[in-house]
Every structure is written in C-alpha cells, then in structure tokens.
Design an enzyme around this catalytic site. Structure first.
Site, PDB file in Angstrom:
ATOM      1  CG  ASP A   1      -1.993  -1.089   1.120  1.00  0.00           C
ATOM      2  OD1 ASP A   1      -2.153  -1.661   0.030  1.00  0.00           O
ATOM      3  OD2 ASP A   1      -2.656  -1.358   2.133  1.00  0.00           O
ATOM      4  N   GLY A   2       2.060   1.180   0.546  1.00  0.00           N
ATOM      5  CA  GLY A   2       2.921   2.356   0.602  1.00  0.00           C
ATOM      6  C   GLY A   2       3.283   2.905  -0.760  1.00  0.00           C
TER       7      GLY A   2
ATOM      8  CG  ASN B   1      -3.815   5.920   4.154  1.00  0.00           C
ATOM      9  OD1 ASN B   1      -4.777   5.589   3.481  1.00  0.00           O
ATOM     10  ND2 ASN B   1      -2.885   5.061   4.522  1.00  0.00           N
TER      11      ASN B   1
ATOM     12  CG  ASP C   1      -1.192   8.920  23.651  1.00  0.00           C
ATOM     13  OD1 ASP C   1      -0.881   9.645  24.615  1.00  0.00           O
ATOM     14  OD2 ASP C   1      -1.062   7.685  23.654  1.00  0.00           O
TER      15      ASP C   1
END
Length: 395
Positions: A147-148, A243, A273
């Site tokens: 996917d990268g 994304n 966070d």
C-alpha cells in the site's frame, strides 16, 4: 424493474423551509475532478441524476490512447527486481510506451549492473522526487509493492492524478487489488480502457505557521528584533493526503491538548495522545487501529478519531466531506504538538499555528480488479478478517 435501475431514477429535491440560509458548500464535498493526467477521464453515465454516482457505473475511458506510464517500485526490495524488469520490458517492447522511472530506482546496483537490462533502461525517462514535475507527462501509473507505493504515487501529484494500477507485491494489500501472475492481460485491458475505477478522495491540508518560538539565532522564517521579540512572516504549506493527517504529542511526556473546530465552531478539545483525521481510504489504516469504523472509499466523508483520549466520552466521529476542519494548540497546552501527512513531512506545531483540512477536489483514481464494492470486501477478507480468524484459533 431492478433495484439499481429504480435507484437511478431518484432525484434529490430541495425541501428546506422558506427563508432558510443555505450553506455555501455541498454536503457531499467539492465535485471531484474527473480528468486524470493528460489523457484519462472517467466515463460519464448519462443516466446518473443523483449526486453520488453508483459505484458500479464508474468506468475508465481514454480521450486518446495512452502513450506514457510511470512505474513505481519499492526501493531496494530484491523480491521486486524480476517483476519490475519483466513489466518494463513488456511496456517498452510489446506496448511501445514511454516508461517513467524514479532516478534512484535505477541507481540500485542490482539494476544498474545488469547488462542485459541496461539497453532497456536507456529508453526510460527518469525524474527526481520534489525536483521534477511529471504531472502533465504521465498517462497512467503502475505500482509494484504494498500500500505504501500507492501512497507515494499520490504524493507525487498535488493536483490531477493519473489512473493508478496497483499490484500486490508487498506486506499489505488494501489498496493493491491486482496479482502479478497475469499482468500482461490485465495491463492490456487497462490500455484498452476496459476497467472499473474507484475515486479515492484525498484531504487538502493547509498548514499555517503563525509564530516562531523565541530562538538565539536567525533562521529563514524568524527575525529577532532588538527587544528580544520574534517577528515571523506567515508561511503556509499545502499538502494532498490520501490516508490521514495525524496530530500527536511527539516526544513530550505530556498529553497533547488541541482544539478542534468545524466550520469555524469549536467542537471539542482533544486531550490525549493525539487525533487522526482520515479519508475513507485511511479508515482501514491508523484509524481502525485506534478504534474507528471502516468506511468504503465511495462514501463522501471525513473521519475524526482520537488516539487514547483522556476522556472516554470522545468516540470516533464521521462528518460530511464538505466541512472544513481546523486544528490548533489549546491555550492550556503545556507542550507543542507534531503533525504528519500519510506518515511523511513530519513537523512541529506551535501555539498560533493552524492546520486546516477539507476534502480535496483531486481524488486518486484507483483501478479496480473487478469493481469498487467487491474489491473492498475482498481486501477486508484478506487483510483483516483472515487475521482475526487466525487469532481466534490460537490456543
């Protein structure tokens, strides 16, 4: 009459009461650009009268036959060398296409030292990331990897993106529906314009650097005055994100404390966070790991997901694609925050800085193996449900 043909006859009418001030933006977000690169476009369906097109009717067509292709390969991955060489030889010799390859890919010794492949590489057009503009030179894209590679392809085009065909040769396959075994027939079908596409929406993100921290030296953006104050010229940078945008606390041990605005109204203060703002495509990435739902890419929406929130009442929320989000550090924040875009371009956010996010009008046209619905559920079955079943059977 079939359900699909009946649905195609529905019309959306205005039922708002009189004297109502209408929003200046569509609840479905901006109309996406349907031309991709110099020659590709989405085949228009004359029977579609709804705002949201039936996913099964989204078909790829060409105004003119494609002549150039960008091949993206994961750098220094030995397992991709043979598929890369086979594909490039097929595109160059059999299909007579101009092949664009990133320069650092050809600098790999496994490629540059191959004398048999050297004659082919001399026909390639090369480019360098962040230096050369290829937006009007490439007709379509082929990705080899996980996917990268598709995320990287998206980052190369800040406006119109050519159609992307992604082969699953990596660790994750949510966005890569094609298998390399029958690549010749599959690529031939794409060149002939016989394929379905899914328009993966992107986020248009604008980062405005309002102030600089007080420093002992002068840099490009900050000028130290005689009284010790810091004067900063506003600096805005824009990104296209496929994304997600992630705002987190960075190296600090304190919780992040950021204000979240929606169309100019303060919605909540996110203490924890961090927070993830994702597209439907990104809902199956970091967001789902943080407890969010999975959204099909055809749904026009933006998802907001807190990361380990201090208040358990803040759950992931989905907003229409047409809204504008703004994230800023709260006045009570004891430390700065950090932001990244699809895992890249990570930078610090200080008091006074702002991050503005909305749906981009330049989606990524991802070519489907079958159709947008079947491909998505197949990816879930292969990448998530199969993992869950393995875990459930573990003693």
């Amino acid at each position: 009459q079939s359900p699909r043909s009946a649905a195609s006859q529905l019309r959306v009418t205005d039922i708002s009461p009189p004297n109502t001030i209408m929003r200046p933006q569509s609840l479905h977000g901006p109309s996406p650009v349907t031309t991709f690169g110099p020659k590709a476009c989405m085949l228009q369906n004359p029977h579609t009268v709804m705002h949201i097109q039936d996913p099964a009717s989204q078909r790829l067509t060409w105004n003119k036959p494609p002549k150039s292709v960008l091949v993206i390969k994961k750098i220094r991955d030995a397992s991709l060398l043979q598929p890369f060489k086979e594909l490039c030889m097929f595109l160059t010799e059999m299909k007579d296409l101009i092949v664009y390859v990133e320069k650092k890919v050809l600098e790999d010794p496994a490629i540059s030292d191959d004398e048999n492949f050297g004659a082919i590489t001399k026909k390639f057009c090369t480019f360098r990331d962040d230096l050369d503009d290829i937006s009007n030179r490439v007709d379509f894209i082929i990705c080899l990897g996980g996917d990268g590679t598709l995320l990287y392809a998206s980052s190369l085009f800040q406006e119109s993106v050519p159609p992307v065909m992604a082969f699953h040769l990596g660790s994750l396959g949510f966005l890569t529906p094609f298998k390399f075994d029958t690549y010749q027939s599959q690529v031939t079908q794409i060149i002939e314009g016989n394929a379905a596409i899914v328009l993966r929406s992107r986020l248009k993100v604008r980062v405005l650097k309002e102030n600089c921290e007080k420093k002992a030296r002068v840099d490009d953006n900050c000028i130290i005055l005689t009284n010790g104050d810091v004067e900063s010229s506003r600096r805005a940078v824009q990104y296209q994100v496929l994304n997600e945008v992630v705002v987190d606390r960075g190296p600090s041990s304190y919780l992040s404390n950021v204000d979240l605005f929606l169309d100019g109204h303060l919605i909540t203060t996110v203490q924890g966070d961090g927070v993830i703002v994702s597209t439907p495509t990104g809902s199956t990435a970091y967001a789902v790991a943080a407890g969010a739902s999975m959204i099909h890419p055809n749904v026009p929406a933006i998802m907001i997901t807190p990361i380990c929130p201090h208040s358990l009442s803040f759950r992931p929320i989905v907003v229409p694609a047409g809204v504008e989000l703004k994230i800023m550090l709260s006045r009570e924040a004891r430390n700065t925050a950090w932001v990244s875009f699809d895992g890249r371009k990570r930078q610090e956010i200080c008091h006074g800085d702002s991050i503005t996010i909305t749906t981009s009008c330049f989606p990524v046209p991802s070519i489907c193996f079958r159709d947008p619905v079947n491909d998505w559920f197949e990816s879930l079955a292969q990448c998530i449900f199969k993992v869950f079943s393995k875990v459930s059977r573990t003693p």
